[in-house]
Each structure stands twice: as structure tokens, then as C-alpha cells.
Design a protein around this motif. Structure first.
Motif, PDB file in Angstrom:
ATOM      1  N   THR A  53      13.880  20.401  31.153  1.00  0.00           N
ATOM      2  CA  THR A  53      14.579  21.548  30.570  1.00  0.00           C
ATOM      3  C   THR A  53      14.006  21.854  29.194  1.00  0.00           C
ATOM      4  N   VAL A  54      13.599  23.106  28.999  1.00  0.00           N
ATOM      5  CA  VAL A  54      13.018  23.506  27.722  1.00  0.00           C
ATOM      6  C   VAL A  54      13.968  24.382  26.914  1.00  0.00           C
ATOM      7  N   GLN A  55      14.898  25.057  27.588  1.00  0.00           N
ATOM      8  CA  GLN A  55      15.838  25.933  26.892  1.00  0.00           C
ATOM      9  C   GLN A  55      17.140  26.036  27.681  1.00  0.00           C
ATOM     10  N   VAL A  56      18.247  26.104  26.948  1.00  0.00           N
ATOM     11  CA  VAL A  56      19.540  26.478  27.516  1.00  0.00           C
ATOM     12  C   VAL A  56      19.986  27.712  26.737  1.00  0.00           C
ATOM     13  N   LEU A  57      20.014  28.856  27.416  1.00  0.00           N
ATOM     14  CA  LEU A  57      20.203  30.138  26.738  1.00  0.00           C
ATOM     15  C   LEU A  57      21.459  30.832  27.233  1.00  0.00           C
ATOM     16  N   GLU A  58      21.931  31.773  26.429  1.00  0.00           N
ATOM     17  CA  GLU A  58      23.015  32.662  26.826  1.00  0.00           C
ATOM     18  C   GLU A  58      22.489  34.095  26.832  1.00  0.00           C
ATOM     19  N   ARG A  59      22.745  34.796  27.928  1.00  0.00           N
ATOM     20  CA  ARG A  59      22.282  36.168  28.059  1.00  0.00           C
ATOM     21  C   ARG A  59      23.408  37.037  28.618  1.00  0.00           C
ATOM     22  N   GLU A  60      23.535  38.238  28.071  1.00  0.00           N
ATOM     23  CA  GLU A  60      24.495  39.209  28.576  1.00  0.00           C
ATOM     24  C   GLU A  60      23.834  40.050  29.674  1.00  0.00           C
ATOM     25  N   TYR A  61      24.684  40.746  30.429  1.00  0.00           N
ATOM     26  CA  TYR A  61      24.131  41.591  31.496  1.00  0.00           C
ATOM     27  C   TYR A  61      23.232  42.672  30.902  1.00  0.00           C
ATOM     28  N   GLU A  62      23.595  43.178  29.718  1.00  0.00           N
ATOM     29  CA  GLU A  62      22.783  44.208  29.074  1.00  0.00           C
ATOM     30  C   GLU A  62      21.382  43.688  28.750  1.00  0.00           C
ATOM     31  N   ASP A  63      21.259  42.388  28.503  1.00  0.00           N
ATOM     32  CA  ASP A  63      19.937  41.805  28.277  1.00  0.00           C
ATOM     33  C   ASP A  63      19.102  41.869  29.554  1.00  0.00           C
ATOM     34  N   PHE A  64      19.738  41.625  30.689  1.00  0.00           N
ATOM     35  CA  PHE A  64      19.034  41.742  31.968  1.00  0.00           C
ATOM     36  C   PHE A  64      18.642  43.195  32.230  1.00  0.00           C
ATOM     37  N   GLU A  65      19.520  44.127  31.864  1.00  0.00           N
ATOM     38  CA  GLU A  65      19.196  45.545  32.044  1.00  0.00           C
ATOM     39  C   GLU A  65      17.960  45.930  31.236  1.00  0.00           C
ATOM     40  N   TYR A  66      17.891  45.445  30.001  1.00  0.00           N
ATOM     41  CA  TYR A  66      16.740  45.785  29.171  1.00  0.00           C
ATOM     42  C   TYR A  66      15.479  45.119  29.705  1.00  0.00           C
ATOM     43  N   LEU A  67      15.606  43.897  30.212  1.00  0.00           N
ATOM     44  CA  LEU A  67      14.457  43.234  30.826  1.00  0.00           C
ATOM     45  C   LEU A  67      13.958  44.044  32.014  1.00  0.00           C
ATOM     46  N   ASP A  68      14.876  44.538  32.840  1.00  0.00           N
ATOM     47  CA  ASP A  68      14.494  45.354  33.990  1.00  0.00           C
ATOM     48  C   ASP A  68      13.779  46.620  33.533  1.00  0.00           C
ATOM     49  N   HIS A  69      14.274  47.226  32.454  1.00  0.00           N
ATOM     50  CA  HIS A  69      13.613  48.412  31.903  1.00  0.00           C
ATOM     51  C   HIS A  69      12.183  48.082  31.472  1.00  0.00           C
ATOM     52  N   CYS A  70      12.013  46.935  30.821  1.00  0.00           N
ATOM     53  CA  CYS A  70      10.673  46.531  30.379  1.00  0.00           C
ATOM     54  C   CYS A  70       9.757  46.276  31.575  1.00  0.00           C
TER      55      CYS A  70
END
Length: 387
Positions: A53-70
Motif C-alpha cells: 500500500t502506497v496511499q490511503v486517500l479520500e475522494r469525493e464523487y466530484e473528484d471522479f467527475e473531474y478525472l473523467d473530464h480529464c
């Protein structure tokens, strides 16, 4: 020149070299810990590399939306089928009530609990599809999303009027006949398969919703049975209470099994059908993008043919030749990438759908045996009562 033909085209004869197997750089797992603060829902991501394990992160749905946009806007080449982002679940009370009435019936006052486990499953699958893609898996935006402790800054993306008009004009090109049989057959198949998988997904959702409604009705039956106990002042009342207790315990078990069955089947097959329903739309968008490049290539060929007779305008000929060459390169690169994407896409679709249907069928047998065993035990216990 006809609309479906290309002058001097060589894309049909191009044979791209087979791509080497691609190994994802990271593995990602969405944990069970999901926090909700108002309309803000945060998912926990466990990112690992080489088993550590290298990271344990917290992400909101809006972060996924922006990733999809990118992912959909920062790609250097055409011809890629971008994995679809799952739809966001209802999180505010108003939309949650609308969704509950749609599932449980208009007259129901029961609110469906948050399905964060389902959201986590779908978002994890989305990230896995991105990571396993030989092009998208190397994207810097995806790398930042999975390695930076704080989510990359996001901007709200809205389509403007010009963009919507452009999409509308591009959609009109979908009826153009293709210059290659391989892509024409794929376009014809998508046209037939897309409504078929959408109808299948809707029909399966109705089955899931019906099971949830049955579970809710069983809960009402259990409550009514619990309230129907009689005072234990006479023998007949005691016997009735014993039978009633066995019966409502059996109904309670069936209720729990029905709700668990609906949730497992939804994850097992419902989410898979929904994924490929949206994935087919992504393939359709890619094919439309390629068709637009084909139409541009045709236009450049016609412009060059018109410019050649007019030798006095040498600059116009050179400009037309340059435009034709650029359109040709873009179209052939897109066709080569799209051919590989489609073959991989179809193999993956068939394999995952087959695995899901097999798991679903096996689970139907297991679930039926469990229900039969529960009813048989209750019946035997009631028969054993000395009346």
C-alpha cells in the motif's frame, strides 16, 4: 466522388502491430469506509503498488467527475473507448425520496438506505478499467489522482451553446456510410445492440426493485405477526403463540434472504449490464468521432481535386494538399487505434458478461436451496408441536 469513398485512402490496408501486454502501474481498492456530510460523500481509496500500500486517500464523487473530464479531453489521439463513469446515487433527501418511490411504489413512505457499497463497487471498477488501459493507464491526471494526498484541483465543467451545437452537427454524420467493412459492421452492430442491452438492463432492474418491494411487504407481515400474539392464559393461546413465533421468525429470515438476494444479484449482474450499457455508448461516441474524421478526409480530398485544375493558384493547391495529408494521418491513426480498441473491447465485454451470467445462475440455485431449507425447517418445527 461519392460520400462513402475516399481518394487515395490506405487506412483499410493498414495493419497496426499487436500491442504488448500492458501491466497496470497501480492497484486500487475502495474500502468500506464511506463518510457523508450533507451532500458531500467521500470514498476511501487504498492504492497499492507491487503488493504494498502506497496511499490511503479520500475522494469525493466530484473528484471522479473531474478525472473523467480529464480522461475524455486530454487524450492526444482519437480512436479510444473511454470507460464510462458510473452515475451518482441520490444523496439529498429530495432525490432519495424520488428514487425510493420509483423503487418501492408511489404510495410507499419507506426511504431506501444509501447504497454506498454499490457506489464503491462501481467506482472501483471504473478505476480498474482506466488503470488496465494501455493508453489511459499512463495518463498523468490518473497518476495524480491516485498519488496526491489532496485531490487535484477541479473546475466545474459545463457545455456551452457552441459545444452543444457542434455535438448536434457531429451526430448528423453518424448516418454516413463507412469506407471500411470492419467499421461499418461494428456501427451496425452497435445500432442494434445498444437498445437491446439498455432494455435488458431496465428489465433486470425491475426484477431487483420487485424483490425489494417483496422484502418490504414481508417486513410488514412480520410486524403484524409480532403484534398478533395472544395472552398466555389458556392452552390454545400458548399453542397459537408458539406457532405464530415460528412463522414470523421464518418470514423474517425469508425477508432478510430476499433483500440480500436482491443486493447481491444487483452487484453480480445488474451493475455489469449497466456498465456495458454505458460502455456501448462510449464505443458509439468513438465511432462517431472516427466518422467525423472520415468526413473531414473526404472533404479535403474533394477540395484538393477542385484545386488541382487551377494551376495558377499554386498556394491553394499546396494548402489543400497539406490539409488532405493532415486529415489522412488523423483518420488513419484513429482507425488503427480504433481497430485495436474494438477487438479488445469485444473480448472483454463477452468474457465479463459470460462470467456474470454464470455467477448469477449459480447463485440462483444456492439462493433457492437456502430458501427451501428455511421453509422446511419452519414446517418441521410446526409439525413437531404437540397440539
Amino acid at each position: 466522388m461519392e460520400e462513402g469513398s475516399l481518394s487515395g485512402m490506405s487506412s483499410g490496408a493498414s495493419t497496426p502491430e499487436p500491442q504488448a501486454p500492458f501491466t497496470p502501474k497501480f492497484n486500487v481498492r475502495l474500502g468500506d469506509r464511506v463518510t457523508k456530510d450533507g451532500d458531500c460523500v467521500k470514498f476511501t481509496l487504498h492504492v497499492s503498488q507491487n503488493g504494498l500500500t502506497v496511499q490511503v486517500l479520500e475522494r469525493e464523487y466530484e473528484d471522479f467527475e473531474y478525472l473523467d473530464h480529464c480522461m475524455t479531453t486530454s487524450q492526444p489521439s482519437h480512436g479510444l473507448i473511454i470507460p464510462p463513469l458510473p452515475q451518482r446515487s441520490a444523496v439529498d433527501p429530495y432525490n432519495a425520496e424520488i428514487q425510493s418511490k420509483r423503487l418501492m411504489g408511489k404510495g410507499s413512505k419507506t426511504l431506501i438506505a444509501d447504497e454506498f457499497h454499490k457506489d464503491s463497487h462501481q467506482l472501483q471498477k471504473y478505476l480498474e478499467l482506466l488503470l488496465s488501459h494501455p493508453v489511459l493507464g499512463k495518463n498523468e491526471k490518473l497518476h495524480d489522482f491516485l498519488t496526491l494526498k489532496d485531490a487535484p484541483p477541479r473546475t466545474k465543467v459545463k457545455k456551452g451553446l457552441i459545444s452543444r451545437l457542434s455535438d448536434s452537427l457531429d451526430a448528423r454524420k453518424s448516418s454516413y456510410p463507412d469506407s471500411e467493412e470492419f467499421f461499418q459492421k461494428e456501427r451496425d452492430w452497435v445500432t442494434k445492440y445498444q437498445p437491446a442491452i439498455a432494455n435488458a438492463s431496465d428489465a433486470f432492474n425491475k426484477i431487483t426493485f420487485a424483490q425489494l418491494r417483496i422484502g418490504h411487504q414481508l417486513e410488514q407481515i412480520v410486524t403484524a405477526l409480532k403484534l398478533s400474539n395472544c395472552p398466555n392464559d389458556v392452552v390454545h393461546n400458548k399453542q397459537f403463540n408458539i406457532i405464530n413465533c415460528l412463522f414470523h421468525e421464518c418470514m423474517d429470515s425469508i425477508k432478510n434472504e430476499t433483500e440480500e438476494k436482491a443486493n447481491k444479484e444487483d452487484i453480480m449482474l445488474g451493475t455489469v449490464q449497466m456498465l456495458w450499457n454505458h460502455y456501448i455508448q462510449a464505443e458509439s461516441a468513438m465511432l462517431l468521432d472516427r466518422t467525423c474524421l472520415m468526413v473531414d478526409y473526404q472533404s479535403c480530398n474533394r477540395a484538393l481535386d477542385k484545386a488541382k485544375p487551377n494551376r495558377k493558384e499554386a498556394s491553394s493547391v499546396l494548402q489543400a494538399e497539406k490539409a488532405k495529408k493532415e486529415a489522412e494521418v488523423a483518420f488513419e491513426e484513429c482507425s488503427d487505434a480504433a481497430r485495436q480498441e474494438i477487438k479488445h473491447f469485444q473480448r472483454q465485454r463477452v468474457q465479463e458478461m459470460q462470467d456474470s451470467v454464470e455467477q448469477y445462475a449459480a447463485y440462483q440455485l444456492t439462493s433457492a436451496r437456502t430458501t427451501l431449507n428455511t421453509l422446511s425447517q419452519a414446517l418441521n418445527q410446526i409439525k413437531a408441536i404437540n397440539l
